[in-house]
Design a protein around this motif. Structure first.
Motif, short mmCIF file in Angstrom:
data_model
loop_
_atom_site.label_atom_id
_atom_site.label_comp_id
_atom_site.label_asym_id
_atom_site.label_seq_id
_atom_site.Cartn_x
_atom_site.Cartn_y
_atom_site.Cartn_z
N ARG A 32 0.83 -1.21 0.00
CA ARG A 32 0.00 0.00 0.00
C ARG A 32 0.86 1.26 0.00
NH1 ARG A 32 -4.42 1.60 4.64
NH2 ARG A 32 -2.54 1.44 5.92
N ALA A 33 2.05 1.18 0.59
CA ALA A 33 2.93 2.35 0.63
C ALA A 33 3.33 2.79 -0.78
CB ALA A 33 4.17 2.05 1.46
N VAL A 34 3.47 1.84 -1.69
CA VAL A 34 3.82 2.19 -3.07
C VAL A 34 2.68 3.01 -3.69
CG1 VAL A 34 4.49 1.29 -5.33
CG2 VAL A 34 5.14 0.05 -3.26
N LYS A 35 1.45 2.59 -3.43
CA LYS A 35 0.30 3.32 -3.98
C LYS A 35 0.12 4.67 -3.30
CE LYS A 35 -1.83 -1.11 -5.06
NZ LYS A 35 -2.92 -2.07 -4.79
N LEU A 36 0.35 4.73 -1.99
CA LEU A 36 0.28 6.01 -1.30
C LEU A 36 1.36 6.96 -1.81
CD1 LEU A 36 -0.41 4.82 2.36
CD2 LEU A 36 -2.00 6.01 0.84
N ALA A 37 2.54 6.43 -2.07
CA ALA A 37 3.60 7.27 -2.63
C ALA A 37 3.20 7.80 -4.00
CB ALA A 37 4.90 6.48 -2.71
N GLY A 38 2.48 6.99 -4.77
CA GLY A 38 1.97 7.47 -6.05
C GLY A 38 1.04 8.66 -5.86
N TRP A 39 0.19 8.59 -4.85
CA TRP A 39 -0.74 9.69 -4.56
C TRP A 39 -0.01 10.96 -4.14
CZ3 TRP A 39 -5.82 10.84 -4.87
CH2 TRP A 39 -6.70 9.81 -5.25
N PHE A 40 1.06 10.82 -3.37
CA PHE A 40 1.70 12.00 -2.78
C PHE A 40 2.95 12.46 -3.52
CE2 PHE A 40 -0.90 10.77 0.83
CZ PHE A 40 -1.15 11.96 1.50
N HIS A 41 3.43 11.72 -4.53
CA HIS A 41 4.79 11.98 -5.01
C HIS A 41 4.96 13.36 -5.66
CE1 HIS A 41 3.24 10.84 -8.99
NE2 HIS A 41 4.37 11.27 -9.51
N ASP A 42 3.93 13.91 -6.24
CA ASP A 42 3.99 15.28 -6.77
C ASP A 42 2.89 16.14 -6.15
OD1 ASP A 42 6.19 15.26 -8.51
OD2 ASP A 42 5.04 14.25 -10.07
N ALA A 43 2.47 15.79 -4.94
CA ALA A 43 1.39 16.55 -4.31
C ALA A 43 1.78 18.01 -4.13
CB ALA A 43 1.02 15.94 -2.96
N ILE A 44 3.04 18.25 -3.85
CA ILE A 44 3.58 19.62 -3.84
C ILE A 44 4.49 19.74 -5.06
CG2 ILE A 44 5.06 21.26 -2.63
CD1 ILE A 44 4.02 20.11 -0.02
N TYR A 45 4.09 20.59 -5.97
CA TYR A 45 4.82 20.72 -7.24
C TYR A 45 4.83 22.18 -7.66
CZ TYR A 45 6.51 19.90 -11.91
OH TYR A 45 7.28 19.93 -13.05
N ARG A 46 6.01 22.78 -7.62
CA ARG A 46 6.13 24.20 -7.96
C ARG A 46 7.02 24.45 -9.18
NH1 ARG A 46 7.37 24.73 -1.70
NH2 ARG A 46 8.47 22.88 -2.42
N ALA A 47 7.93 23.52 -9.47
CA ALA A 47 8.85 23.68 -10.61
C ALA A 47 9.50 25.05 -10.59
CB ALA A 47 8.12 23.45 -11.93
N ASP A 48 9.90 25.49 -9.41
CA ASP A 48 10.47 26.82 -9.23
C ASP A 48 12.00 26.72 -9.26
OD1 ASP A 48 11.31 29.32 -8.39
OD2 ASP A 48 9.68 29.54 -6.94
N PRO A 49 12.66 27.37 -10.22
CA PRO A 49 14.12 27.24 -10.33
C PRO A 49 14.86 27.82 -9.14
CG PRO A 49 13.29 28.97 -11.80
CD PRO A 49 12.09 28.25 -11.26
N VAL A 50 14.20 28.63 -8.33
CA VAL A 50 14.85 29.22 -7.16
C VAL A 50 15.02 28.18 -6.05
CG1 VAL A 50 14.63 30.98 -5.36
CG2 VAL A 50 13.98 31.51 -7.72
N LEU A 51 14.15 27.18 -6.03
CA LEU A 51 14.20 26.16 -4.98
C LEU A 51 15.33 25.17 -5.22
CD1 LEU A 51 10.38 25.38 -4.67
CD2 LEU A 51 11.77 26.73 -3.09
N PRO A 52 15.89 24.60 -4.16
CA PRO A 52 16.92 23.57 -4.34
C PRO A 52 16.36 22.36 -5.07
CG PRO A 52 16.81 24.32 -2.05
CD PRO A 52 15.61 24.88 -2.75
N PRO A 53 17.16 21.68 -5.88
CA PRO A 53 16.68 20.46 -6.54
C PRO A 53 16.18 19.44 -5.52
CG PRO A 53 18.79 21.16 -7.46
CD PRO A 53 18.54 22.02 -6.26
#
Length: 310
Positions: free
Chosen positions: A157-178
């Motif tokens: 189930r953790a694999v599926k939960l990780a799928g749900w959350f893996h891009d839950a926060i997504y800003r693609a902001d170049p100022v942020l650290p990789p």
């Protein structure tokens, strides 16, 4: 040019409308629409709705007249078609059902607010590739790999939960650290999942898997990591039209990055992917997705038959 238009027969707003599409690229479609003065809000995922009053003008400008069935056939073949199930309102209902299946012993009052908040994140306006459709795709790919017999690790189930959350926060902001988006997404999961009664060790595994999506480089014995990584990278193996939609969506996601920096970063990504041998970590992924993914990556890196430079 391969812009297509079907007969005007769809009633709305006191007139009838045609569908205007491209079976080559969304970039071509948007350029044609801009040149013809079509409002941006007439775009609906894979086509523009255009009134009958514009029909002759659009044909005169080069749009090819085709039947409705021919338009759909060519759009599907191109890989640019968005199905009904992929559209936002339908997707949200399906995703709610999928989320509920992960927590059969919780009530709607416990689940729904958390699911709603997640879906709101995935449906943010600045997302073009990393959106609800991508979420659904990753979840379906995880289930596909599981059905093929790929091991899922100690906490499936953790694999599926990780799928749900893996891009839950997504800003693609170049100022942020990789890797900051992945880190913040993992922390979000660590904060939220206790409210749903997920045991501590399973939460830790979920967060670890989310962080892994920054590198997509699981160890040989990391079965859950292999499945999640392959599920996330499956898009690289799409047909040419689907791969182009992915490329265009990613460019829009990184709208804060200027063209020169984006091209340089994209080249690093392409070379990094091609340097991984193999790209996919599961047996199923290697068998089904490795060759088309390498073909797409090479075609993007060396367009029009260009050759690698020493």
């Amino acid at each position: 040019m391969s812009v297509l238009i079907d007969p005007a027969r769809w009633p709305a707003h006191g007139t009838v409308f045609s569908h205007l599409v491209s079976d080559e690229s969304l970039e071509e479609l948007h350029a044609f629409a801009r040149a013809m003065g079509i409002a941006p809000n007439a775009f609906d995922g894979d086509h523009y709705d255009v009134p009958v009053s514009m029909y002759e003008e659009l044909v005169a400008a080069g749009a090819e007249e085709v039947s409705g069935s021919e338009l759909v056939r060519r759009l599907v073949k191109s890989g640019l078609r968005i199905t009904a199930a992929e559209r936002s309102s339908k997707l949200e209902k399906i995703l709610h059902q999928r989320f509920a299946r992960l927590f059969p012993n919780t009530s709607e009052l416990e689940r729904d607010p958390i699911c709603d908040a997640l879906l709101e994140r995935w449906d943010e306006d600045h997302r073009h590739y990393h959106d609800l459709t991508h979420l659904m795709s990753v979840l379906k790919n995880i289930e596909y790999l599981e059905r093929q017999g790929e091991p899922m690790g100690v906490f499936p189930r953790a694999v599926k939960l990780a799928g749900w959350f893996h891009d839950a926060i997504y800003r693609a902001d170049p100022v942020l650290p990789p890797g900051q988006d992945e880190e913040d997404s993992a922390r979000l999961a660590e904060r939220v999942l206790p409210e749903l009664g997920v045991p501590g060790p399973e939460i830790l595994e979920t967060a670890r898997l989310i962080r892994l999506t920054f590198t997509h480089d699981p160890h040989d014995d990391d079965h859950g990591g292999k499945v999640l990584s392959d599920a996330d990278l499956e898009v690289l193996a799409r047909n040419p039209g689907g791969y182009q939609r992915y490329r265009e969506g990613v460019r829009q996601d990184f709208g804060k990055v200027d063209d020169a920096d984006f091209v340089a970063g994209r080249e690093r990504f392409l070379r990094g992917m091609l340097a991984q041998n193999p790209i996919f970590n599961t047996q199923t992924g290697r068998k089904r997705w490795e060759r088309p993914a390498r073909r797409n990556l090479m075609s993007e890196l060396y367009p029009r038959g260009g050759k690698a430079q020493d």
